[in-house]
Design a protein around this motif. Structure first.
Motif, PDB file in Angstrom:
ATOM      1  N   GLU A 187      13.608  -0.198   6.195  1.00 56.13           N
ATOM      2  CA  GLU A 187      12.520  -0.318   5.230  1.00 56.13           C
ATOM      3  C   GLU A 187      12.870   0.375   3.919  1.00 56.13           C
ATOM      4  O   GLU A 187      13.336   1.519   3.902  1.00 56.13           O
ATOM      5  CB  GLU A 187      11.231   0.285   5.790  1.00 56.13           C
ATOM      6  CG  GLU A 187      10.052   0.151   4.845  1.00 56.13           C
ATOM      7  CD  GLU A 187       8.738   0.659   5.419  1.00 56.13           C
ATOM      8  OE1 GLU A 187       7.782   0.806   4.647  1.00 56.13           O
ATOM      9  OE2 GLU A 187       8.683   0.921   6.644  1.00 56.13           O
ATOM     10  N   TRP A 211      12.875  10.975  -0.951  1.00 54.54           N
ATOM     11  CA  TRP A 211      12.284  10.265   0.189  1.00 54.54           C
ATOM     12  C   TRP A 211      13.383  10.030   1.207  1.00 54.54           C
ATOM     13  O   TRP A 211      14.334   9.315   0.949  1.00 54.54           O
ATOM     14  CB  TRP A 211      11.674   8.946  -0.258  1.00 54.54           C
ATOM     15  CG  TRP A 211      11.013   8.174   0.833  1.00 54.54           C
ATOM     16  CD1 TRP A 211       9.850   8.485   1.467  1.00 54.54           C
ATOM     17  CD2 TRP A 211      11.494   6.967   1.427  1.00 54.54           C
ATOM     18  NE1 TRP A 211       9.570   7.529   2.426  1.00 54.54           N
ATOM     19  CE2 TRP A 211      10.547   6.577   2.412  1.00 54.54           C
ATOM     20  CE3 TRP A 211      12.609   6.150   1.211  1.00 54.54           C
ATOM     21  CZ2 TRP A 211      10.710   5.433   3.199  1.00 54.54           C
ATOM     22  CZ3 TRP A 211      12.762   5.004   1.982  1.00 54.54           C
ATOM     23  CH2 TRP A 211      11.827   4.664   2.958  1.00 54.54           C
ATOM     24  N   PRO A 217       5.657   3.901  -0.674  1.00 57.42           N
ATOM     25  CA  PRO A 217       4.905   2.708  -0.293  1.00 57.42           C
ATOM     26  C   PRO A 217       5.389   2.134   1.032  1.00 57.42           C
ATOM     27  O   PRO A 217       6.455   2.498   1.541  1.00 57.42           O
ATOM     28  CB  PRO A 217       5.233   1.736  -1.425  1.00 57.42           C
ATOM     29  CG  PRO A 217       6.643   2.083  -1.791  1.00 57.42           C
ATOM     30  CD  PRO A 217       6.748   3.579  -1.613  1.00 57.42           C
ATOM     31  N   HIS A 218       4.585   1.237   1.588  1.00 58.62           N
ATOM     32  CA  HIS A 218       5.116   0.260   2.531  1.00 58.62           C
ATOM     33  C   HIS A 218       5.659  -0.834   1.638  1.00 58.62           C
ATOM     34  O   HIS A 218       4.909  -1.480   0.922  1.00 58.62           O
ATOM     35  CB  HIS A 218       4.013  -0.266   3.458  1.00 58.62           C
ATOM     36  CG  HIS A 218       4.484  -1.368   4.351  1.00 58.62           C
ATOM     37  ND1 HIS A 218       5.541  -1.215   5.207  1.00 58.62           N
ATOM     38  CD2 HIS A 218       4.061  -2.645   4.516  1.00 58.62           C
ATOM     39  CE1 HIS A 218       5.744  -2.341   5.874  1.00 58.62           C
ATOM     40  NE2 HIS A 218       4.858  -3.227   5.460  1.00 58.62           N
ATOM     41  N   TYR A 253       0.846  -1.193   0.000  1.00 62.16           N
ATOM     42  CA  TYR A 253       0.000   0.000   0.000  1.00 62.16           C
ATOM     43  C   TYR A 253       0.879   1.240   0.000  1.00 62.16           C
ATOM     44  O   TYR A 253       2.080   1.169   0.255  1.00 62.16           O
ATOM     45  CB  TYR A 253      -0.949   0.034   1.204  1.00 62.16           C
ATOM     46  CG  TYR A 253      -0.277  -0.038   2.564  1.00 62.16           C
ATOM     47  CD1 TYR A 253       0.235   1.112   3.177  1.00 62.16           C
ATOM     48  CD2 TYR A 253      -0.178  -1.245   3.254  1.00 62.16           C
ATOM     49  CE1 TYR A 253       0.842   1.060   4.423  1.00 62.16           C
ATOM     50  CE2 TYR A 253       0.429  -1.312   4.499  1.00 62.16           C
ATOM     51  CZ  TYR A 253       0.939  -0.158   5.080  1.00 62.16           C
ATOM     52  OH  TYR A 253       1.549  -0.220   6.317  1.00 62.16           O
ATOM     53  N   SER A 254       0.270   2.372  -0.313  1.00 65.65           N
ATOM     54  CA  SER A 254       0.970   3.655  -0.279  1.00 65.65           C
ATOM     55  C   SER A 254       0.757   4.312   1.081  1.00 65.65           C
ATOM     56  O   SER A 254      -0.321   4.204   1.666  1.00 65.65           O
ATOM     57  CB  SER A 254       0.452   4.570  -1.390  1.00 65.65           C
ATOM     58  OG  SER A 254       1.050   5.846  -1.299  1.00 65.65           O
ATOM     59  N   THR A 255       1.783   4.997   1.556  1.00 62.91           N
ATOM     60  CA  THR A 255       1.669   5.691   2.845  1.00 62.91           C
ATOM     61  C   THR A 255       1.192   7.124   2.680  1.00 62.91           C
ATOM     62  O   THR A 255       1.073   7.857   3.659  1.00 62.91           O
ATOM     63  CB  THR A 255       3.023   5.695   3.581  1.00 62.91           C
ATOM     64  OG1 THR A 255       3.989   6.395   2.789  1.00 62.91           O
ATOM     65  CG2 THR A 255       3.507   4.264   3.829  1.00 62.91           C
ATOM     66  N   ASP A 256       0.935   7.530   1.426  1.00 62.26           N
ATOM     67  CA  ASP A 256       0.449   8.888   1.174  1.00 62.26           C
ATOM     68  C   ASP A 256      -0.622   8.836   0.093  1.00 62.26           C
ATOM     69  O   ASP A 256      -0.909   7.788  -0.473  1.00 62.26           O
ATOM     70  CB  ASP A 256       1.593   9.820   0.756  1.00 62.26           C
ATOM     71  CG  ASP A 256       2.368   9.281  -0.443  1.00 62.26           C
ATOM     72  OD1 ASP A 256       1.740   9.005  -1.478  1.00 62.26           O
ATOM     73  OD2 ASP A 256       3.598   9.109  -0.334  1.00 62.26           O
ATOM     74  N   SER A 257      -1.217   9.964  -0.188  1.00 62.98           N
ATOM     75  CA  SER A 257      -2.316  10.026  -1.164  1.00 62.98           C
ATOM     76  C   SER A 257      -1.829  10.202  -2.588  1.00 62.98           C
ATOM     77  O   SER A 257      -2.634  10.330  -3.513  1.00 62.98           O
ATOM     78  CB  SER A 257      -3.269  11.176  -0.804  1.00 62.98           C
ATOM     79  OG  SER A 257      -2.577  12.412  -0.807  1.00 62.98           O
TER      80      SER A 257
END
Length: 463
Positions: free
Chosen positions: A116, A150, A54-55, A45-49
């Motif tokens: 991560e 990032w 991602p995670h 999933y993405s950690t932002d919009s």
């Protein structure tokens, strides 16, 4: 489920907003950091919009369902981006998540060396050194700037089309694509030297069935034999290792040991996958096996009182209570999945018991659907089969598989296909074989129109 439902909904209604929602999301995901731009495959999933960070964990069930979704979206739109995502993702699955026996592993960790995302991100200096003269183009292509920054590194992600990047650098799109392919090969080769994230190497029947169906959906959309070969190899693994002598399935496989009594999702996803495999090959053993698994499911999971299926078998021991899974989550609810299997098998075998169960399950759940449609989109896809015409396409003759391939170039969600190159006992094929020519029968509610010989004529009968 939500986006596949929207594809189906658009097909029936031509609602442009539904298709726009699908195209926007699939494009943003394919461009984003959630997608592994050089290696293929999606993170959990993405950690932002923005689909940027991602995670970094990669799950088999996510990639399986996304392969199916992008394949079907390509059938409808013919968007080359979607095709590239499917091919690249299946290359990743083959490279990193497939055992020699055809089984699929479960997941890749997010972490490597205790951090991560370390395996997937880059420093600007690394990229400059590796890409040399192509760095400027690739820096624009993969946002080696504030957009891709990032923490102390860069996540490779896209924000502009090939056409825009090519025009900016006054090169042709074909030249750009060659530069991208070359750069991806260089970066992937370099990344392979790093310490890899941990591999969860257990094999789960349910997740394998999702990936098996992903391969079949990709084969259906693109006709690549290697996709079908991978699907058949995995299906054979499931039959030889996870299917027990009593007709039931085991849930887990690891280190050559198959164990744990299967859950409803193991049966429902395998049934759907084997039905899809039958439609891709017209080998009736897959349809018969799916039917056998359905009979076992009804005997051991079905609850006459509620009309739904329990998640655990009546053979399960030591359970305080048997639960039912009704709403869709990151994977479809096992009840919505098996309801779709009941609907299709009811059509294939003219089995009213199956058909009645499917329609009753839908009636039992329909009052819950408007409360949170996102949690019932798999049910909603089944619902469309009742609210709109659903067709049976029977192809009989020596060229049956070729005709099926031609039909599969089109996105037609409201149909099933049966076919044979010889006489068949399946109700939809009975007394339809002709040795002289290949005939296509378009049927509705078991009543067939005049047989035709060309796919274009058959498509006209679907309108």
């Amino acid at each position: 489920n939500n986006y596949e439902f929207l594809l189906n909904y658009y097909y029936h209604t031509k609602n442009s907003e539904a298709l726009h929602a699908v195209n926007l999301t699939l494009t943003k995901m394919a461009f984003g950091g959630i997608y592994d731009q050089i290696g293929g495959g999606f993170a959990r999933y993405s950690t932002d919009s923005y689909w940027k960070a991602p995670h970094f964990e990669k799950m088999l069930y996510d990639n399986a369902q996304l392969v199916s979704l992008y394949s079907k979206a390509y059938q409808l739109t013919k968007n080359e981006l979607y095709k590239n995502v499917v091919y690249q993702t299946l290359t990743f699955v083959q490279r990193e998540m497939t055992a020699k026996n055809g089984a699929f592993f479960s997941a890749l960790d997010a972490d490597s060396e205790g951090k991560e995302g370390k395996y997937y991100v880059w420093s600007k200096e690394e990229l400059e050194q590796l890409l040399n003269n192509d760095f400027d183009v690739m820096a624009d292509y993969y946002n080696i700037n504030s957009n891709g920054k990032w923490e102390e590194s860069y996540i490779l992600l896209r924000s502009e089309t090939d056409e825009t990047i090519a025009q900016k650098h006054t090169i042709s799109v074909e030249t750009l694509q060659k530069i991208v392919a070359k750069s991806n090969t260089i970066l992937l080769s370099e990344r392979e030297k790093r310490i890899k994230p941990g591999l969860d190497d257990k094999t789960l029947t349910s997740w394998n069935a999702l990936m098996l169906k992903g391969y079949v959906d990709a084969y259906t959309a693109f006709g690549e034999k290697e996709f079908l070969d991978a699907a058949l190899k995995n299906a054979t693994f499931l039959i030889e290792n996870q299917l027990r002598k009593d007709g039931g399935l085991n849930h887990n496989y690891k280190n050559k040991v198959s164990n744990l009594d299967g859950y409803l999702e193991d049966y429902s996803f395998t049934i759907e996958a084997f039905i899809a495999l039958y439609e891709a090959t017209f080998d009736e053993k897959w349809l018969i096996t799916a039917n056998n698994l359905m009979e076992y499911s009804i005997a051991h999971f079905y609850d006459e009182t509620t009309g739904f299926f329990y998640f655990t078998s009546n053979n399960a021991k030591g359970l305080i209570a048997r639960k039912m899974e009704l709403s869709d989550n990151v994977i479809p609810a096992s009840n919505s999945s098996i309801a779709k299997g009941l609907f299709l098998l009811g059509e294939y075998f003219y089995e009213e018991n199956y058909s009645n169960k499917a329609s009753q399950m839908l009636k039992n759940i329909e009052n819950q659907m408007p409360q949170y449609i996102g949690g019932y989109s798999n049910w909603a896809m089944l619902y469309l089969n009742y609210t709109h015409s659903f067709y049976e396409i029977a192809i009989s003759g020596n060229d049956a598989l070729q005709k099926r391939k031609e039909i599969s170039q089109h996105f037609i969600p409201n149909k099933l296909i049966v076919g044979s190159k010889s006489e068949s006992a399946l109700p939809l094929l009975k007394d339809k074989f002709s040795a002289q020519n290949t005939l296509i029968y378009v049927c509705y509610n078991k009543a067939c129109q005049k047989p035709v010989e060309t796919v274009s004529e058959a498509l006209e009968q679907l309108k």
